[in-house]
Design an enzyme around this catalytic site. Structure first.
Site, short mmCIF file in Angstrom:
data_model
loop_
_atom_site.label_atom_id
_atom_site.label_comp_id
_atom_site.label_asym_id
_atom_site.label_seq_id
_atom_site.Cartn_x
_atom_site.Cartn_y
_atom_site.Cartn_z
N LYS A 178 -17.89 -32.81 -25.35
CA LYS A 178 -17.00 -31.86 -26.02
C LYS A 178 -17.41 -31.62 -27.45
CE LYS A 178 -13.24 -33.90 -25.03
NZ LYS A 178 -12.95 -35.26 -24.59
N SER A 204 -23.13 -42.55 -29.56
CA SER A 204 -22.48 -43.34 -28.52
C SER A 204 -23.47 -44.16 -27.71
CB SER A 204 -21.70 -42.42 -27.57
OG SER A 204 -21.18 -43.17 -26.51
N ALA A 205 -23.08 -45.38 -27.38
CA ALA A 205 -23.90 -46.24 -26.50
C ALA A 205 -24.03 -45.62 -25.10
CB ALA A 205 -23.29 -47.63 -26.43
N ASP A 206 -23.18 -44.63 -24.78
CA ASP A 206 -23.30 -43.95 -23.48
C ASP A 206 -24.70 -43.35 -23.32
OD1 ASP A 206 -20.59 -44.48 -23.23
OD2 ASP A 206 -19.95 -42.38 -23.36
N ASP A 228 -23.57 -42.56 -36.10
CA ASP A 228 -22.68 -42.76 -34.95
C ASP A 228 -23.23 -42.02 -33.73
OD1 ASP A 228 -20.68 -43.11 -33.11
OD2 ASP A 228 -19.04 -42.55 -34.45
N GLU A 245 -14.27 -44.55 -14.48
CA GLU A 245 -14.12 -45.42 -15.68
C GLU A 245 -12.65 -45.68 -16.03
OE1 GLU A 245 -14.13 -44.05 -19.59
OE2 GLU A 245 -14.82 -42.03 -19.10
N LYS A 302 -11.31 -51.65 -25.74
CA LYS A 302 -12.30 -50.68 -25.24
C LYS A 302 -13.67 -51.37 -25.26
CE LYS A 302 -14.58 -46.50 -27.05
NZ LYS A 302 -14.59 -45.54 -28.17
N VAL A 351 -18.03 -45.10 -20.50
CA VAL A 351 -19.09 -44.60 -19.62
C VAL A 351 -20.24 -45.62 -19.57
CG1 VAL A 351 -20.88 -42.82 -19.37
CG2 VAL A 351 -18.50 -42.17 -19.85
N1 PSU Z 1 -14.93 -38.30 -23.82
C1 PSU Z 1 -13.84 -37.80 -23.22
N2 PSU Z 1 -12.85 -38.64 -22.79
C2 PSU Z 1 -12.97 -39.99 -22.93
C3 PSU Z 1 -14.15 -40.51 -23.54
C4 PSU Z 1 -15.10 -39.64 -23.97
O1 PSU Z 1 -13.73 -36.60 -23.07
O2 PSU Z 1 -12.05 -40.73 -22.53
C5 PSU Z 1 -14.34 -42.01 -23.63
C6 PSU Z 1 -15.32 -42.46 -22.54
O3 PSU Z 1 -14.90 -43.72 -22.05
C7 PSU Z 1 -16.63 -42.60 -23.31
C8 PSU Z 1 -16.12 -43.11 -24.63
O4 PSU Z 1 -17.56 -43.46 -22.70
O5 PSU Z 1 -14.94 -42.35 -24.87
C9 PSU Z 1 -17.14 -42.92 -25.73
O6 PSU Z 1 -16.74 -43.63 -26.85
P1 PSU Z 1 -17.77 -43.82 -28.07
O7 PSU Z 1 -17.97 -42.42 -28.61
O8 PSU Z 1 -17.07 -44.73 -29.03
O9 PSU Z 1 -19.04 -44.39 -27.50
MN MN Z 2 -19.54 -44.37 -31.72
#
Ligand code: PSU
Ligand code: MN
Length: 307
Positions: free
Chosen positions: A161, A142-144, A140, A26, A88, A108
């Site tokens: 984490k 994540s879309a992941d 909140d 990524e 992003k 991701v």
């Molecule tokens: N966790 C990490 N390092 C990162 C990310 C997450 O330890 O760089 C990044 C990844 O690209 C992940 C994104 O997909 O943050 C998630 O962001 P959000 O929580 O806004 O979906």
């Molecule tokens: Mn989010």
């Protein structure tokens, strides 16, 4: 097999056409996950770890509106230098960035989408996004996680984490039928630490075992991803109390400053790095390299199975 709207580098295209192992990587981890120039050095070193373990690396982003699979070192340098000024992009942002010809770093979720459209089944990263603490108020998530629910890519990570709510993250994945595998462990890895006291769904002890599970899942039409959690090697791990206090402080600051939405994860990652005096960054780099190695070995096994 590769979607016509995808741009591939020569090395990635050649590998895909020959059925050779390829590992997706990524780019949000480059632009938003680590500071310059360590982010660029890490991205290039991670690519080398993939090569050293028998696969072709495909770092993914959107460049000039084109979903690009296999960035050049110059493109990696560009995204790394621009850092937080690069957009992003998660799933919801892809159409806008493509339609307007912009650049963007893929999370991701969006990296999984581009990997899938290119026909790449294995992807290495550091950590995934998940259910945030306090999600019962902020919503909140994540879309992941939703991407893992629907897109056929195995994501190798060092766990999620402690900025996240790990039990809720596991619940979400269970509801959506995403297997959470522990590589050589029954305990869910905690990114900076090898364990969390939470259980993974299944322990796996070899790349071949993981490839067979993927073949069974996708061969049977069970759509969606698999999360392969790979504990950070003990010699690179952070002391738990130290990382926990940095995370608590970062979370409190985010709350006080009203940081929300897509800014939340990059803010927390950057503060944890600052608060640990850069020690957490060193751990972060080592664990991504470790994940790249495992992902390459899995990709090699998949290629062997012809899956
Ligand atoms: N966790 C990490 N390092 C990162 C990310 C997450 O330890 O760089 C990044 C990844 O690209 C992940 C994104 O997909 O943050 C998630 O962001 P959000 O929580 O806004 O979906
Ligand atoms: Mn989010």
């Amino acid at each position: 097999m590769t979607h016509p709207m995808i741009e591939t580098s020569d090395s990635v295209r050649a590998a895909l056409e020959a059925g050779k192992p390829v590992v997706a990587l990524e780019s949000t981890i480059i632009s938003h996950g680590m500071p310059y120039p360590r982010n660029v050095e890490t991205a290039l070193s991670v690519e080398q770890h993939v090569r050293d373990n028998g696969a072709v690396p495909a770092t993914i982003a959107v460049i000039g509106g084109k979903p690009t699979v296999g960035l050049t070192p110059d493109q990696i340098e560009y995204l790394g230098k621009k850092g937080l000024n690069v957009t992003k992009i998660s799933r919801r942002d892809l159409p806008q960035i493509m339609a307007t010809g912009q650049d963007g770093a893929t999370t991701v979720a969006s990296t999984m989408i581009l990997a899938d459209r290119a026909g790449i089944r294995v992807f290495a990263t550091g950590g995934i996004g998940g259910v945030h603490r306090g999600a019962e108020r902020s919503m909140d998530v994540s879309a992941d996680l939703q991407e893992l629910a629907q897109t056929d890519v195995a994501v190798v990570c060092a766990g999620a984490k402690a900025i996240l709510d790990l039990p809720k993250t596991l619940e979400y994945l269970e509801t959506h039928g995403v297997p959470v595998l522990g590589y050589g462990t029954d305990d869910l890895p905690g990114f900076y630490t090898p364990d969390t006291g939470l259980q993974v769904d299944h322990r796996v002890d070899s790349p071949a075992e993981i490839a067979r599970l993927l073949q069974a899942k996708w061969g049977f039409g069970l759509r969606g991803g698999v999360l392969v959690t790979n504990p950070v090697p003990a010699e690179f791990a952070m002391p738990r109390t130290r990382i926990d206090s940095a995370v608590e402080q970062a979370l409190a600051e985010a709350e006080a400053q009203g940081v929300a939405g897509k800014e939340s994860t990059p803010f927390l990652l950057a503060r944890v790095t600052e608060l640990t005096g850069g020690d957490s960054l060193a751990t972060n780099i080592r664990l991504v390299e470790n994940n790249a190695r495992l992902a390459a070995l899995i990709a090699c096994e998949i290629a062997e199975l012809g899956a």
